[in-house]
Design a protein around this motif. Structure first.
Motif, PDB file in Angstrom:
ATOM      1  N   GLY A  47      48.066  39.878  49.891  1.00 43.79           N
ATOM      2  CA  GLY A  47      47.596  40.217  51.235  1.00 43.79           C
ATOM      3  C   GLY A  47      46.095  40.419  51.280  1.00 43.79           C
ATOM      4  N   ILE A  48      45.554  41.048  50.238  1.00 42.97           N
ATOM      5  CA  ILE A  48      44.105  41.271  50.162  1.00 42.97           C
ATOM      6  C   ILE A  48      43.375  39.931  50.119  1.00 42.97           C
ATOM      7  CG2 ILE A  48      42.249  42.145  48.691  1.00 42.97           C
ATOM      8  CD1 ILE A  48      43.623  44.404  50.076  1.00 42.97           C
ATOM      9  N   LEU A  49      43.852  39.015  49.290  1.00 43.01           N
ATOM     10  CA  LEU A  49      43.202  37.695  49.194  1.00 43.01           C
ATOM     11  C   LEU A  49      43.303  36.932  50.508  1.00 43.01           C
ATOM     12  CD1 LEU A  49      44.183  36.378  45.640  1.00 43.01           C
ATOM     13  CD2 LEU A  49      41.967  37.254  46.399  1.00 43.01           C
ATOM     14  N   PHE A  95      41.379  49.312  47.378  1.00 41.77           N
ATOM     15  CA  PHE A  95      42.294  48.570  46.520  1.00 41.77           C
ATOM     16  C   PHE A  95      41.692  48.391  45.128  1.00 41.77           C
ATOM     17  CE2 PHE A  95      43.956  44.598  44.736  1.00 41.77           C
ATOM     18  CZ  PHE A  95      45.312  44.898  44.733  1.00 41.77           C
ATOM     19  N   SER A  96      40.378  48.213  45.043  1.00 40.97           N
ATOM     20  CA  SER A  96      39.736  48.057  43.730  1.00 40.97           C
ATOM     21  C   SER A  96      39.929  49.307  42.876  1.00 40.97           C
ATOM     22  CB  SER A  96      38.238  47.761  43.894  1.00 40.97           C
ATOM     23  OG  SER A  96      37.504  48.920  44.255  1.00 40.97           O
ATOM     24  N   LEU A  97      39.978  50.484  43.509  1.00 38.32           N
ATOM     25  CA  LEU A  97      40.202  51.727  42.766  1.00 38.32           C
ATOM     26  C   LEU A  97      41.626  51.792  42.234  1.00 38.32           C
ATOM     27  CD1 LEU A  97      38.363  54.259  45.125  1.00 38.32           C
ATOM     28  CD2 LEU A  97      37.444  53.003  43.162  1.00 38.32           C
ATOM     29  N   PHE A 137      43.637  37.639  39.975  1.00 38.07           N
ATOM     30  CA  PHE A 137      43.265  38.151  41.288  1.00 38.07           C
ATOM     31  C   PHE A 137      41.773  38.468  41.344  1.00 38.07           C
ATOM     32  CE2 PHE A 137      42.058  42.011  43.553  1.00 38.07           C
ATOM     33  CZ  PHE A 137      42.332  41.653  44.866  1.00 38.07           C
ATOM     34  N   THR A 138      41.266  39.078  40.296  1.00 35.30           N
ATOM     35  CA  THR A 138      39.867  39.506  40.262  1.00 35.30           C
ATOM     36  C   THR A 138      38.914  38.325  40.423  1.00 35.30           C
ATOM     37  OG1 THR A 138      40.359  41.438  38.888  1.00 35.30           O
ATOM     38  CG2 THR A 138      38.105  40.602  38.822  1.00 35.30           C
ATOM     39  N   LEU A 139      39.139  37.261  39.664  1.00 36.12           N
ATOM     40  CA  LEU A 139      38.257  36.098  39.768  1.00 36.12           C
ATOM     41  C   LEU A 139      38.431  35.389  41.112  1.00 36.12           C
ATOM     42  CD1 LEU A 139      38.351  34.554  36.185  1.00 36.12           C
ATOM     43  CD2 LEU A 139      36.645  36.041  37.195  1.00 36.12           C
ATOM     44  N   SER A 140      39.655  35.396  41.631  1.00 33.90           N
ATOM     45  CA  SER A 140      39.891  34.781  42.947  1.00 33.90           C
ATOM     46  C   SER A 140      39.172  35.567  44.038  1.00 33.90           C
ATOM     47  CB  SER A 140      41.399  34.730  43.243  1.00 33.90           C
ATOM     48  OG  SER A 140      42.077  33.957  42.286  1.00 33.90           O
ATOM     49  N   PHE A 141      39.266  36.888  43.971  1.00 32.21           N
ATOM     50  CA  PHE A 141      38.601  37.740  44.961  1.00 32.21           C
ATOM     51  C   PHE A 141      37.093  37.533  44.903  1.00 32.21           C
ATOM     52  CE2 PHE A 141      36.431  41.523  46.397  1.00 32.21           C
ATOM     53  CZ  PHE A 141      37.168  41.970  47.486  1.00 32.21           C
ATOM     54  N   ASP A 142      36.535  37.574  43.702  1.00 29.89           N
ATOM     55  CA  ASP A 142      35.083  37.470  43.563  1.00 29.89           C
ATOM     56  C   ASP A 142      34.572  36.088  43.956  1.00 29.89           C
ATOM     57  OD1 ASP A 142      34.869  40.083  42.787  1.00 29.89           O
ATOM     58  OD2 ASP A 142      34.773  39.659  40.645  1.00 29.89           O
ATOM     59  N   GLU A 143      35.360  35.063  43.717  1.00 24.84           N
ATOM     60  CA  GLU A 143      34.964  33.718  44.140  1.00 24.84           C
ATOM     61  C   GLU A 143      34.842  33.655  45.665  1.00 24.84           C
ATOM     62  OE1 GLU A 143      36.739  29.163  44.101  1.00 24.84           O
ATOM     63  OE2 GLU A 143      37.574  30.656  42.739  1.00 24.84           O
ATOM     64  N   LEU A 144      35.812  34.263  46.355  1.00 21.99           N
ATOM     65  CA  LEU A 144      35.768  34.291  47.822  1.00 21.99           C
ATOM     66  C   LEU A 144      34.609  35.144  48.316  1.00 21.99           C
ATOM     67  CD1 LEU A 144      39.582  34.674  48.603  1.00 21.99           C
ATOM     68  CD2 LEU A 144      38.162  32.655  49.045  1.00 21.99           C
TER      69      LEU A 144
END
Length: 315
Positions: A47-49, A95-97, A137-144
Motif C-alpha cells: 500500500g505504501i508503494l 512506516f519507516s520507523l 521494498f526499501t530499494l523500490s521505495f527509494d527509487e520512486l
C-alpha cells in the motif's frame, strides 16, 4: 573474454550452495513469533508503494500561490492541496520507523547463537525471505522517491507556510497533526536521497553497537552470506529454473544490492576492500550480464551502491 569468464567464476565454489526459497518459504514453529511481528509490517508495504507511485504533488497549486502572494483564495487552495499530501508523507515516515523495528527483530533472530549466519539462513528461510522483502521494498521505495521531486517541494512549501504563520502569531489546524518536532524529523528523512536505505543502515549499525556481546562478524556474515546465496542462485541454472515467477530474478538482484550496501555501512573496512567477504567486482559483472536482460534496472541499483560508498568516504 577469458578474463571475464575467470572473474565470473572466481570463488563460486566457496560460496554457500543452497536454494533460498524467496517464493514459497513458510515459517516453522520456532520462527512464528518473529514472522508474525514482521508480517504485520510488511502487509502495509504494498500500500505504501502504491501511494508513493501515485503521488503527483501539488506543484501547480504551489506555483500559483507563489506567483500571486496577495491572492488569499490561491493561498488557501495551495494549502488545502498540500495538507493531505503532508499527512501521506507522515505515514511514509512513520512506516519507516516500524520497518526499522522489524529489521532489528530479524537481525536478532538471524544472528543469535548457537547457529552461524549461514545455518540461520538455511534453517529459517521464512525469516530470510522477510529480510529480503524488506530490502526489496526499501530499494523500490527509494527509487520512486528519487524520481519524484514533488515530495520535497511539497514539504518545503508546507514548512515555509507554517513558519510564516507562526511569525504572524497564527496557528493552522494542520500543525496539530505534524508539529514542529515531527516536521524536523521528517525533513531530515526526506532530505536523504535514499531515506529508507539510510534508515535500515542506521538501524543495522545501531543493532551492532547495542549488542556488545554479539560479534560484529555475526551481523556482517549474515549480510555477506545473503549476497553470496543470491549470487549462487542467479548464476546456477538448476537454481534459476526453480523460480516460478520471472520477477524473482530481479528480486534477487535488489536484495543482493541491498545487503552489499548494508554490509558496506556496518563493516569496519566496508564492502569494497580486498579483504571483504563480498566479491563486489564479480557481482558487478553478474548484474551487467546480458543474459539477465535487465541491464537498465541494474544500473540504477549499482549507481546507488557507488554513490552510497562515495558519500560514506567523504564523511
Amino acid at each position: 573474454m577469458g578474463n571475464l569468464i575467470k572473474v565470473l567464476g572466481k570463488d563460486l565454489e566457496n560460496c554457500p550452495h543452497f536454494f533460498l526459497d524467496f517464493e514459497n518459504a513458510q515459517p516453522t514453529e520456532a520462527e512464528t513469533a518473529v514472522w508474525n511481528q514482521v508480517s504485520a509490517v510488511l502487509e502495509e508495504a504494498h500500500g505504501i508503494l502504491a501511494e508513493l507511485q501515485s503521488y503527483n504533488g501539488a506543484g501547480q497549486e504551489i506555483r500559483e500561490a507563489i506567483q500571486n502572494p496577495n491572492d488569499l483564495q490561491l493561498q488557501e487552495k495551495a494549502w488545502n492541496a498540500v495538507c493531505p499530501l503532508v499527512a501521506k508523507l507522515k505515514r511514509f515516515y512513520e512506516f519507516s520507523l516500524r520497518l526499522e523495528n522489524a529489521l532489528r527483530s530479524l537481525l536478532e533472530a538471524l544472528t543469535s547463537p548457537p547457529y552461524a549466519p549461514m545455518q540461520h539462513l538455511e534453517r529459517e528461510q521464512a525469516l530470510a525471505k522477510q529480510f529480503a522483502e524488506i530490502l526489496h521494498f526499501t530499494l523500490s521505495f527509494d527509487e520512486l522517491k528519487m524520481t519524484n521531486p514533488a515530495i520535497q517541494n511539497d514539504f518545503s512549501y508546507y514548512r515555509r507556510t507554517i513558519s510564516r504563520n507562526r511569525l504572524n502569531n497564527q496557528q493552522l489546524e494542520a500543525e496539530n497533526e505534524v508539529n514542529n518536532e515531527m516536521a524536523n524529523r521528517m525533513s531530515l528523512f526526506y532530505a536523504e536521497a535514499t531515506p529508507m536505505l539510510k534508515t535500515l543502515s542506521n538501524a543495522t549499525t545501531k543493532f551492532v553497537s547495542e549488542n556488545k556481546t554479539l560479534p560484529i562478524e555475526d551481523t556482517t556474515d549474515c549480510l555477506s552470506t545473503m549476497a553470496c546465496v543470491c549470487r549462487v542462485m542467479l548464476e546456477t541454472p538448476e537454481y534459476r529454473c526453480r523460480f516460478t515467477n520471472t520477477d524473482t530474478m530481479l528480486f534477487c538482484m535488489r536484495v543482493m544490492v541491498g545487503v552489499i550496501i548494508l554490509y558496506d555501512h556496518v563493516h569496519p573496512v566496508g564492502a569494497f576492500a580486498k579483504t571483504s567477504k563480498i566479491d563486489v567486482r564479480t557481482l558487478y559483472y553478474l548484474l551487467c550480464s546480458p543474459r539477465l536482460h535487465i541491464f537498465a534496472q541494474c544500473c540504477i541499483y549499482l549507481i546507488t551502491v557507488i554513490l552510497w560508498d562515495n558519500s560514506k568516504k567523504k564523511q
